[in-house]
Design a protein around this motif. Sequence first.
Motif, PDB file in Angstrom:
ATOM      1  N   TYR A  12      49.357   7.115 -20.128  1.00 58.50           N
ATOM      2  CA  TYR A  12      48.082   6.699 -19.535  1.00 58.50           C
ATOM      3  C   TYR A  12      47.882   5.216 -19.743  1.00 58.50           C
ATOM      4  O   TYR A  12      48.451   4.630 -20.664  1.00 58.50           O
ATOM      5  N   TRP A  13      47.054   4.611 -18.922  1.00 61.40           N
ATOM      6  CA  TRP A  13      46.744   3.194 -19.149  1.00 61.40           C
ATOM      7  C   TRP A  13      45.863   3.049 -20.372  1.00 61.40           C
ATOM      8  O   TRP A  13      44.972   3.858 -20.613  1.00 61.40           O
ATOM      9  N   GLY A  14      46.088   1.979 -21.148  1.00 60.49           N
ATOM     10  CA  GLY A  14      45.286   1.753 -22.346  1.00 60.49           C
ATOM     11  C   GLY A  14      43.905   1.221 -22.005  1.00 60.49           C
ATOM     12  O   GLY A  14      42.940   1.443 -22.710  1.00 60.49           O
ATOM     13  N   SER A  15      43.779   0.497 -20.906  1.00 58.18           N
ATOM     14  CA  SER A  15      42.478  -0.074 -20.555  1.00 58.18           C
ATOM     15  C   SER A  15      42.407  -0.290 -19.059  1.00 58.18           C
ATOM     16  O   SER A  15      43.429  -0.351 -18.377  1.00 58.18           O
ATOM     17  N   GLY A  16      41.173  -0.414 -18.559  1.00 53.21           N
ATOM     18  CA  GLY A  16      40.986  -0.657 -17.133  1.00 53.21           C
ATOM     19  C   GLY A  16      41.627  -1.959 -16.706  1.00 53.21           C
ATOM     20  O   GLY A  16      42.287  -2.040 -15.670  1.00 53.21           O
ATOM     21  N   LEU A  17      41.469  -2.980 -17.542  1.00 62.43           N
ATOM     22  CA  LEU A  17      42.036  -4.277 -17.194  1.00 62.43           C
ATOM     23  C   LEU A  17      43.565  -4.187 -17.125  1.00 62.43           C
ATOM     24  O   LEU A  17      44.200  -4.738 -16.230  1.00 62.43           O
ATOM     25  N   GLY A  18      44.127  -3.455 -18.080  1.00 67.21           N
ATOM     26  CA  GLY A  18      45.586  -3.279 -18.091  1.00 67.21           C
ATOM     27  C   GLY A  18      46.048  -2.649 -16.791  1.00 67.21           C
ATOM     28  O   GLY A  18      47.050  -3.064 -16.207  1.00 67.21           O
ATOM     29  N   PHE A  19      45.271  -1.672 -16.313  1.00 73.91           N
ATOM     30  CA  PHE A  19      45.634  -1.019 -15.055  1.00 73.91           C
ATOM     31  C   PHE A  19      45.587  -2.008 -13.899  1.00 73.91           C
ATOM     32  O   PHE A  19      46.523  -2.120 -13.119  1.00 73.91           O
ATOM     33  N   VAL A  20      44.476  -2.733 -13.801  1.00 72.63           N
ATOM     34  CA  VAL A  20      44.340  -3.654 -12.667  1.00 72.63           C
ATOM     35  C   VAL A  20      45.449  -4.704 -12.716  1.00 72.63           C
ATOM     36  O   VAL A  20      46.089  -5.004 -11.703  1.00 72.63           O
ATOM     37  N   LEU A  21      45.734  -5.208 -13.908  1.00 68.51           N
ATOM     38  CA  LEU A  21      46.803  -6.201 -14.013  1.00 68.51           C
ATOM     39  C   LEU A  21      48.152  -5.612 -13.635  1.00 68.51           C
ATOM     40  O   LEU A  21      48.985  -6.283 -13.025  1.00 68.51           O
ATOM     41  N   ALA A  22      48.366  -4.358 -14.013  1.00 70.94           N
ATOM     42  CA  ALA A  22      49.648  -3.747 -13.677  1.00 70.94           C
ATOM     43  C   ALA A  22      49.775  -3.550 -12.171  1.00 70.94           C
ATOM     44  O   ALA A  22      50.853  -3.743 -11.603  1.00 70.94           O
ATOM     45  N   VAL A  23      48.685  -3.161 -11.513  1.00 71.49           N
ATOM     46  CA  VAL A  23      48.757  -2.993 -10.060  1.00 71.49           C
ATOM     47  C   VAL A  23      48.927  -4.358  -9.399  1.00 71.49           C
ATOM     48  O   VAL A  23      49.692  -4.522  -8.447  1.00 71.49           O
ATOM     49  N   VAL A  24      48.221  -5.356  -9.923  1.00 72.66           N
ATOM     50  CA  VAL A  24      48.408  -6.712  -9.405  1.00 72.66           C
ATOM     51  C   VAL A  24      49.871  -7.121  -9.607  1.00 72.66           C
ATOM     52  O   VAL A  24      50.500  -7.709  -8.730  1.00 72.66           O
ATOM     53  N   GLY A  25      50.408  -6.767 -10.758  1.00 71.14           N
ATOM     54  CA  GLY A  25      51.812  -7.095 -11.051  1.00 71.14           C
ATOM     55  C   GLY A  25      52.755  -6.421 -10.081  1.00 71.14           C
ATOM     56  O   GLY A  25      53.773  -6.988  -9.672  1.00 71.14           O
ATOM     57  N   SER A  26      52.408  -5.187  -9.693  1.00 69.01           N
ATOM     58  CA  SER A  26      53.240  -4.480  -8.712  1.00 69.01           C
ATOM     59  C   SER A  26      53.140  -5.166  -7.357  1.00 69.01           C
ATOM     60  O   SER A  26      54.133  -5.389  -6.671  1.00 69.01           O
ATOM     61  N   ALA A  27      51.910  -5.513  -6.984  1.00 69.97           N
ATOM     62  CA  ALA A  27      51.702  -6.084  -5.656  1.00 69.97           C
ATOM     63  C   ALA A  27      52.352  -7.472  -5.554  1.00 69.97           C
ATOM     64  O   ALA A  27      53.046  -7.783  -4.587  1.00 69.97           O
ATOM     65  N   ILE A  28      52.132  -8.287  -6.557  1.00 73.53           N
ATOM     66  CA  ILE A  28      52.642  -9.658  -6.485  1.00 73.53           C
ATOM     67  C   ILE A  28      54.104  -9.683  -6.917  1.00 73.53           C
ATOM     68  O   ILE A  28      54.442  -9.254  -8.016  1.00 73.53           O
ATOM     69  N   GLY A  29      54.948 -10.165  -6.029  1.00 75.12           N
ATOM     70  CA  GLY A  29      56.363 -10.175  -6.381  1.00 75.12           C
ATOM     71  C   GLY A  29      57.148 -10.987  -5.383  1.00 75.12           C
ATOM     72  O   GLY A  29      56.632 -11.930  -4.769  1.00 75.12           O
ATOM     73  N   LEU A  30      58.406 -10.604  -5.196  1.00 74.81           N
ATOM     74  CA  LEU A  30      59.236 -11.293  -4.219  1.00 74.81           C
ATOM     75  C   LEU A  30      58.589 -11.240  -2.845  1.00 74.81           C
ATOM     76  O   LEU A  30      58.814 -12.103  -2.006  1.00 74.81           O
ATOM     77  N   GLY A  31      57.805 -10.186  -2.610  1.00 76.64           N
ATOM     78  CA  GLY A  31      57.116 -10.055  -1.332  1.00 76.64           C
ATOM     79  C   GLY A  31      56.280 -11.287  -1.033  1.00 76.64           C
ATOM     80  O   GLY A  31      56.300 -11.814   0.077  1.00 76.64           O
ATOM     81  N   ALA A 177      52.619  -6.786 -17.893  1.00 79.08           N
ATOM     82  CA  ALA A 177      51.723  -7.332 -16.867  1.00 79.08           C
ATOM     83  C   ALA A 177      50.673  -8.251 -17.476  1.00 79.08           C
ATOM     84  O   ALA A 177      50.360  -9.302 -16.930  1.00 79.08           O
ATOM     85  N   LYS A 178      50.131  -7.827 -18.617  1.00 80.54           N
ATOM     86  CA  LYS A 178      49.065  -8.611 -19.249  1.00 80.54           C
ATOM     87  C   LYS A 178      49.548 -10.013 -19.602  1.00 80.54           C
ATOM     88  O   LYS A 178      48.838 -10.990 -19.440  1.00 80.54           O
ATOM     89  N   ILE A 179      50.744 -10.097 -20.110  1.00 82.40           N
ATOM     90  CA  ILE A 179      51.234 -11.403 -20.554  1.00 82.40           C
ATOM     91  C   ILE A 179      51.728 -12.232 -19.369  1.00 82.40           C
ATOM     92  O   ILE A 179      51.481 -13.431 -19.280  1.00 82.40           O
ATOM     93  N   LEU A 180      52.423 -11.570 -18.452  1.00 82.85           N
ATOM     94  CA  LEU A 180      53.168 -12.345 -17.458  1.00 82.85           C
ATOM     95  C   LEU A 180      52.334 -12.832 -16.266  1.00 82.85           C
ATOM     96  O   LEU A 180      52.585 -13.900 -15.728  1.00 82.85           O
TER      97      LEU A 180
END
Length: 448
Positions: A12-31, A177-180
């Motif tokens: 599970y995600w540890g926090s709401g912010l962690g989730f949003v950052l992880a989804v942002v991390g998924s979205a933002i990429g080579l694309g 995601a949080k760090i990067l």
Amino acid sequence: MSSPDGIKQRGYWGSGLGFVLAVVGSAIGLGNIWRFPTEAGQSGGGAFVLVYIIATFLIGVPVMMAELAVGRRTQRNPVGAYRSLAPGSGWGLAGGFAVFTGLIILSYYSVVAGWTLKYTWIAFSGSLHGATPEAISATFNNFIQDPGPVLGCHLLFMLITIRIVMGGIQHGIERAAKILMPVLFVLLLLLVVRSLTLPGAAEGLSFYLKPDFGMLDVKVILKAVSHAFFSLSLGMGAIITFGSYLSPKQNLVSSAVWVSCADFLIAFLAGLAIFPAIFSVPGLEPDAGPGLIFVVLPNIFNAIPLGHLFGAAFFILLAIAALTSAISMLEVVVAFTIDELGWNRRRSAIAVGSVIFLLGIPSALGNGAVPLFAGTLDFVNEYFGGMGLVLGALLVSLFVGWKWGTGNAVEELERGRGTFRLGQVWGFLIRFVCPLAILTILFQLLRG
Ligand code: PFF
């Protein structure tokens, strides 16, 4: 998911912010940084960009809400999710299609990500510092034609991805995601400032931002719409999967809006960094294809003071962005094997990651190393990264709009936030606008 061990394996995600950052991390990429400028450059610039923006907010955002709702309601991977909302209906196949698309996309995504690892090294080593444009192009061509290094970089990238996914949701993905992500944003801003102050920047800006409607045909529209899905990680179940690790407290509607804005912002900034720079060096063209940023940018970095440091920063940024996206793609397939086949996370990450590495070999070697594989990367990028995601997104919107029902979905979207006032507008977009827009484009394409 029913047993405590199941929960432990999924996570599970540890926090709401962690989730949003992880989804942002998924979205933002080579694309955003490799694919967006490449496609926009090949499709005439501003007109492509305009359709991409409209598609992102009119179709992408509603589809993201739909995927999040399906994921959180079912707490399952895409196959399990479709199956549990429509038992015995055959919709599980749509989930299977999503997982398969993800597997193939990651196979070539990892190859390009491997190029960014190599270029991070090249930039740091300063070996292109002061090189002529011809030497820079030759370096790229020699690199992609040499089987050892391209396979080595592809392997290294997959190993890092596997290692992080093995760590699981909170410890691996969320921490990465949080760090990067914040680092990435700051580096990109630096590049934009530098690029916009180069001589000749205005011409690039106009190519990028002034739509030439003569360039718009159904192929360009399809490319721009499918790129919006690619960039937002939609159509292959990544957002369903990430949503499945969410607690009921999370506000799905605002998450989707924030993530899409952040993703758009990074792509837009990437364009602002790249197009003015292309036009500042005579002889460089925006339609160079997949090698664009690797051939063009080192030239630019050489033309500015301390350019090799900017270059190193840029390619690190790209590798980081690629990693957080690749993690989400591997996670789709890993979640599938954990939920449906009962594997443990470690075994699954290693086995699936290895298969993806092998599937990526033709894309890695198809750029001059092995003639038999010629054009594989372009082909899979166009058909899986493009068409595959469009079909995946069409299936999600048809499923949520017409099978599961927008009423059920709105109920899920309202958990954790209260009344969703635009629920009806959203329902209209998912039931009619998204599917009809996609079907119209596909129909026009078939008619030639
Ligand atoms: N959105 C990622 C990018 O822009 O690089 C790529 C991607 C990740 C596509 C996850 C699809 C996906 F499910």
